[in-house]
Scaffold this motif. Structure first.
Motif, PDB file in Angstrom:
ATOM      1  N   THR A  28      -2.446 -13.323  -6.310  1.00  0.00           N
ATOM      2  CA  THR A  28      -1.229 -12.726  -5.776  1.00  0.00           C
ATOM      3  C   THR A  28      -0.729 -11.596  -6.661  1.00  0.00           C
ATOM      4  OG1 THR A  28       1.080 -13.179  -5.100  1.00  0.00           O
ATOM      5  CG2 THR A  28       0.217 -14.434  -6.959  1.00  0.00           C
ATOM      6  N   VAL A  29      -0.079 -10.628  -6.039  1.00  0.00           N
ATOM      7  CA  VAL A  29       0.657  -9.636  -6.814  1.00  0.00           C
ATOM      8  C   VAL A  29       1.923 -10.300  -7.335  1.00  0.00           C
ATOM      9  CG1 VAL A  29      -0.251  -7.646  -5.554  1.00  0.00           C
ATOM     10  CG2 VAL A  29       1.806  -8.777  -4.715  1.00  0.00           C
ATOM     11  N   VAL A  30       2.407  -9.844  -8.473  1.00  0.00           N
ATOM     12  CA  VAL A  30       3.555 -10.491  -9.120  1.00  0.00           C
ATOM     13  C   VAL A  30       4.790 -10.467  -8.223  1.00  0.00           C
ATOM     14  CG1 VAL A  30       5.127 -10.384 -11.083  1.00  0.00           C
ATOM     15  CG2 VAL A  30       2.692  -9.986 -11.431  1.00  0.00           C
ATOM     16  N   ALA A  31       4.971  -9.373  -7.489  1.00  0.00           N
ATOM     17  CA  ALA A  31       6.175  -9.230  -6.681  1.00  0.00           C
ATOM     18  C   ALA A  31       6.289 -10.281  -5.587  1.00  0.00           C
ATOM     19  CB  ALA A  31       6.213  -7.835  -6.048  1.00  0.00           C
TER      20      ALA A  31
ATOM     21  N   THR B 169      -3.914 -16.694  -9.866  1.00  0.00           N
ATOM     22  CA  THR B 169      -4.261 -15.452 -10.548  1.00  0.00           C
ATOM     23  C   THR B 169      -3.299 -14.365 -10.107  1.00  0.00           C
ATOM     24  OG1 THR B 169      -6.612 -16.024 -10.597  1.00  0.00           O
ATOM     25  CG2 THR B 169      -6.052 -13.706 -10.901  1.00  0.00           C
ATOM     26  N   THR B 170      -2.744 -13.610 -11.062  1.00  0.00           N
ATOM     27  CA  THR B 170      -1.875 -12.485 -10.718  1.00  0.00           C
ATOM     28  C   THR B 170      -2.514 -11.188 -11.203  1.00  0.00           C
ATOM     29  OG1 THR B 170      -0.606 -12.774 -12.768  1.00  0.00           O
ATOM     30  CG2 THR B 170       0.232 -13.853 -10.794  1.00  0.00           C
ATOM     31  N   ASP B 171      -2.509 -10.194 -10.323  1.00  0.00           N
ATOM     32  CA  ASP B 171      -3.066  -8.883 -10.660  1.00  0.00           C
ATOM     33  C   ASP B 171      -2.644  -7.912  -9.566  1.00  0.00           C
ATOM     34  OD1 ASP B 171      -4.688  -6.841 -11.898  1.00  0.00           O
ATOM     35  OD2 ASP B 171      -5.929  -8.460 -12.705  1.00  0.00           O
ATOM     36  N   ASN B 172      -3.121  -6.666  -9.660  1.00  0.00           N
ATOM     37  CA  ASN B 172      -2.806  -5.736  -8.580  1.00  0.00           C
ATOM     38  C   ASN B 172      -3.731  -5.981  -7.394  1.00  0.00           C
ATOM     39  OD1 ASN B 172      -5.188  -3.907  -8.647  1.00  0.00           O
ATOM     40  ND2 ASN B 172      -4.412  -3.347 -10.671  1.00  0.00           N
TER      41      ASN B 172
ATOM     42  N   MET C 272      -5.733 -14.210  -1.003  1.00  0.00           N
ATOM     43  CA  MET C 272      -4.924 -13.276  -1.779  1.00  0.00           C
ATOM     44  C   MET C 272      -3.674 -12.913  -1.007  1.00  0.00           C
ATOM     45  SD  MET C 272      -6.114  -9.272  -1.882  1.00  0.00           S
ATOM     46  CE  MET C 272      -4.553  -8.404  -1.933  1.00  0.00           C
ATOM     47  N   VAL C 273      -2.595 -12.700  -1.752  1.00  0.00           N
ATOM     48  CA  VAL C 273      -1.355 -12.177  -1.197  1.00  0.00           C
ATOM     49  C   VAL C 273      -1.090 -10.850  -1.895  1.00  0.00           C
ATOM     50  CG1 VAL C 273       1.111 -12.541  -0.851  1.00  0.00           C
ATOM     51  CG2 VAL C 273      -0.466 -14.485  -0.750  1.00  0.00           C
ATOM     52  N   GLY C 274      -1.116  -9.778  -1.155  1.00  0.00           N
ATOM     53  CA  GLY C 274      -0.939  -8.453  -1.748  1.00  0.00           C
ATOM     54  C   GLY C 274      -0.901  -7.386  -0.685  1.00  0.00           C
ATOM     55  N   ARG C 275      -1.221  -6.179  -1.115  1.00  0.00           N
ATOM     56  CA  ARG C 275      -1.208  -5.043  -0.191  1.00  0.00           C
ATOM     57  C   ARG C 275      -2.608  -4.446  -0.152  1.00  0.00           C
ATOM     58  NH1 ARG C 275       3.372  -4.656  -3.441  1.00  0.00           N
ATOM     59  NH2 ARG C 275       5.323  -5.003  -2.333  1.00  0.00           N
TER      60      ARG C 275
ATOM     61  N   ARG D 253       3.183  -0.504   2.055  1.00  0.00           N
ATOM     62  CA  ARG D 253       2.637  -1.382   3.081  1.00  0.00           C
ATOM     63  C   ARG D 253       3.148  -2.811   2.863  1.00  0.00           C
ATOM     64  NH1 ARG D 253      -1.923  -0.931   6.350  1.00  0.00           N
ATOM     65  NH2 ARG D 253      -2.544   0.985   5.266  1.00  0.00           N
ATOM     66  N   PRO D 254       3.438  -3.560   3.940  1.00  0.00           N
ATOM     67  CA  PRO D 254       3.930  -4.936   3.780  1.00  0.00           C
ATOM     68  C   PRO D 254       2.914  -5.821   3.066  1.00  0.00           C
ATOM     69  CG  PRO D 254       4.223  -4.165   6.044  1.00  0.00           C
ATOM     70  CD  PRO D 254       3.370  -3.154   5.346  1.00  0.00           C
ATOM     71  N   TYR D 255       3.429  -6.926   2.512  1.00  0.00           N
ATOM     72  CA  TYR D 255       2.529  -7.933   1.976  1.00  0.00           C
ATOM     73  C   TYR D 255       1.630  -8.456   3.095  1.00  0.00           C
ATOM     74  CZ  TYR D 255       5.662  -8.408  -2.040  1.00  0.00           C
ATOM     75  OH  TYR D 255       6.419  -8.184  -3.150  1.00  0.00           O
ATOM     76  N   ALA D 256       0.427  -8.817   2.718  1.00  0.00           N
ATOM     77  CA  ALA D 256      -0.477  -9.441   3.671  1.00  0.00           C
ATOM     78  C   ALA D 256      -1.161 -10.628   3.013  1.00  0.00           C
ATOM     79  CB  ALA D 256      -1.518  -8.445   4.180  1.00  0.00           C
TER      80      ALA D 256
END
Length: 308
Positions: free
Chosen positions: A104-107, A132-135, A151-154, A276-279
């Motif tokens: 996941t991204v931290v946000a 795991t957190t990263d970009n 994964m949760v991110g953009r 872009r929204p989270y996905a």
């Protein structure tokens, strides 16, 4: 295909994975509890079966060729599937259990991922979580290499990839932030153009958030601030803001937490909603066990505000 199935064994796959990570045949043979001649023979067998060289011998060790990297990626996915098969059998016999590997991204942590993780481990004591957190770009590589399940991110760079299931979760606003004693906090008539000459602390140029900030300056027809300090770490960003006059950008859910605790402050300047929204992203055509399915349901519910 029949030739591969009859010749390839799990020992071949684990050897390639271990050798890719260690780049040392002696160390790999020790890790796999086999002699170095046996490891050499196994490597020769799989290279002969596939008809391509998988590793090159160099002064600093064994380096995977492009073929070796490709085989390692598929080996990781195949071994992961075997582990998931055992997990699914256990779940069918005893209920939801096993390991869910989340990137996941931290946000997305405070209001989305953390509540979902808390809910699933509270409901199911036999479920373990690897986080795991990263970009987003790094996490997509981890997902495609089989190191994480979700994964949760953009997913900007690979959002059209046919190997991925991409499910939009929620939008996120960005905030311009400074240290709690920054001189600009005394001004209430600020606009983005007033901040061009300031020194900025931004995420690296390849990150989705940085690209969104670049686009915000382009939309306003402004020159991008020169020579920004770069960091992908939220912790480093907060520390730097406390000790310098730098300006940074954080997702609102992150900035709001630190504003409440007096660590930073938000400037009254709004950025256009370009990010872009989270996905929620998973690999297409990969079986999802009960634990992963439940985790995905909780993330959907959290994004919808229903709580699951």
């Amino acid at each position: 295909m029949r030739h591969l199935l009859t010749r390839l064994k799990f020992r071949h796959l684990t050897l390639v994975l271990s050798l890719e990570e260690s780049c040392n045949l002696h160390r790999t043979s020790e890790l796999l509890n086999m002699s170095q001649p046996t490891a050499t023979k196994l490597l020769q067998e799989i290279e002969h079966t596939l008809g391509v060289p998988l590793f090159e011998r160099r002064p600093k060790g064994m380096v995977p060729t492009p073929f070796g990297s490709l085989v390692a990626r598929h080996a990781r996915l195949m071994l992961s599937d075997i582990g998931r098969l055992q997990q699914d059998i256990d779940e069918l016999r005893t209920g939801i259990s096993g390991v869910v590997r989340i990137g996941t991204v931290v946000a997305a942590m405070p209001d989305l991922v953390a509540p979902a993780v808390g809910r699933i481990i509270g409901e199911n004591p036999r479920v373990s979580i690897s986080l795991t957190t990263d970009n987003s770009d790094v996490l997509l590589v981890e997902l495609q290499n089989g190191r994480i399940d979700l994964m949760v991110g953009r997913p900007i760079s690979l959002v059209e990839n046919e190997d991925l299931n991409v499910e939009t979760l929620e939008d996120e606003d960005l905030r311009i932030v400074v240290g709690p004693n920054h001189p600009l906090l005394a001004r209430h008539d600020l606009a983005l153009r007033d901040l061009v000459g300031e020194r900025w602390l931004l995420q690296p140029g390849t990150s989705p958030m940085r690209r969104a900030i670049d686009a915000a300056f382009t939309v306003e027809r402004l020159s991008f601030p020169p020579h920004p300090v770069e960091s992908a770490s939220v912790t480093a960003t907060i520390c730097m803001l406390a000790e310098t006059s730098l300006i940074a950008v954080l997702p609102h859910r992150i900035s709001a937490f630190f504003v409440r605790h007096g660590a930073i402050a938000e400037l009254p300047v709004r950025l256009p909603r370009i990010l872009r929204p989270y996905a929620m992203v998973t690999l297409r055509n990969r079986p999802a066990g009960n634990a992963l399915t439940r985790m995905m349901a909780l993330l959907r519910a959290g994004a919808a505000g229903t709580g699951g």
